[in-house]
Design a protein around this motif. Structure first.
Motif: not given
Length: 372
Positions: A174-176, A191-192, A201-203, A231-234
């Motif tokens: 689950v990426p944020a 926040f995206m 949404d993610w494909e 870009v910060h990816i959690y």
């Protein structure tokens, strides 16, 4: 009535040339003469000053002509016309537009021509190595433009990463995503809202049946594109369940990491990329433009600088991400790419608002401040 006598006086003053009398028309700002002598009665009508006009005062040597104009307009042949900002191409080049269908096609192919080569930084995850997805993992893709590419700013149009899970894993990534538009601290990121408010949404595309590898792609398109520096990816994980009674997200973060019976699988990220394009940017030129607000060479050059900065501000803020209120991205640009102090940014913002309020039909949207 007062209107009757006012019209009578105007008719005598302006519509009585050559001994022929006519009637003054406020709407036409001219005279209505007898049918056989349409222009004979027309005299000199003074320039119009007041609400709804661009003229601020009449010319002293010719009362029928305008002498000075309101801010945001320019005098030409005794008349005022709206002024428009000069081209911004020297300072920042916005002229790039790609049809969404073409952008989506290139993103699906992960075409390298759209890739913006960013630096990958993470103390939690090494690319190409298996990791336990317990707790959240932090990754950055940053461009360091403040140091290395000061003559460019960057537009984000898509994100893609390739992630694998061990076979029979019951965990799902689950990426944020948080986006920092022009640099500064992580708190100055937005926040995206993936899959919210009509946001994309993610494909996911499956790559390898044996290892459960997927390409995850997020295509923003022209509607949702915006500036980015980092870009910060959690990454968190949730348990996949077939229970129809469970509709909330269950995040898996075990308290005892030594309990091997709680190990629900491993993950591996093979690649992480951002897609978009870079635009010409001249920070020193914009600083010179700002100097003209305080030290104009002429009044005309000061108005031209105001108009160009307003146009730049509006075009940058137009690319604000979705939210209850648009963000003031222009102030972020001043703060982090021009290295101006917070007080200087606030002063410029107030000067632009004050100038904009004097323009005809001006609007000033309420903006949220993202950058300190």
């Amino acid at each position: 009535t007062l209107g009757f006598w006012l019209n009578k006086a105007q008719s005598l003053l302006y519509c009585s040339e050559h001994g022929v009398y006519g009637t003054f028309s406020e709407e036409m700002q001219g005279c209505i003469c007898a049918a056989e002598q349409r222009t004979v009665c027309q005299g000199s009508v003074p320039c119009k000053v007041g609400e709804g006009t661009l003229c601020s005062s009449c010319a002293p040597d010719n009362i029928t002509r305008c002498g000075t104009c309101l801010p945001g307009s320019i005098l030409h042949m005794g008349f005022c016309r709206p002024n428009i900002a000069n081209s911004l191409d020297h300072y920042v080049n916005f002229d790039f537009d790609m049809p969404d269908a073409e952008m989506r096609y290139l993103l699906q192919r992960l075409d390298s021509r759209m890739e913006v080569h960013a630096i990958y930084i993470s103390n939690d995850v090494r690319l190409g190595s298996w990791f336990n997805p317990a707790w959240r993992k932090r990754m950055l893709l940053t461009l360091k433009s403040n140091k290395n590419k000061s003559n460019l700013i960057h537009m984000l149009m898509g994100i893609s990463f390739q992630i694998c899970s061990t076979k029979n894993s019951t965990l799902e990534p689950v990426p944020a995503i948080y986006v920092n538009p022009f640099g500064g601290s992580h708190s100055e990121s937005w926040f995206m809202p993936v899959n919210q408010q009509d946001f994309p949404d993610w494909e996911r595309t499956k790559l390898d049946a044996s290892l459960q590898c997927y390409n995850w792609t997020l295509a923003l398109g022209s509607k949702w594109k915006s500036f980015f520096e980092t870009v910060h990816i959690y990454l968190r994980s949730r348990i996949i369940t077939d229970d129809p009674t469970v509709n909330e997200t269950l995040f898996y973060e075990p308290l005892d990491l030594d309990d091997h019976s709680a190990n629900l699988g491993y993950m591996k990220i093979n690649s992480l990329k951002v897609f978009g394009y870079s635009m010409h940017f001249d920070p020193e030129g914009i600083k010179d433009l700002i100097l003209q607000l305080d030290y104009p060479y002429t009044q005309g050059s000061q108005d031209a600088a105001f108009l160009m900065l307003l146009e730049m501000r509006d075009r940058i803020n137009r690319l604000s991400p979705p939210g209850a209120q648009p963000l003031d991205l222009f102030s972020c640009l001043l703060r982090h790419r021009l290295k101006l102090s917070s007080s200087e940014v606030a002063r410029i913002r107030e000067a632009l608002q004050s100038f904009n309020a004097k323009l005809p039909n001006s609007t000033e949207p309420e903006l949220s401040q993202l950058c300190s």
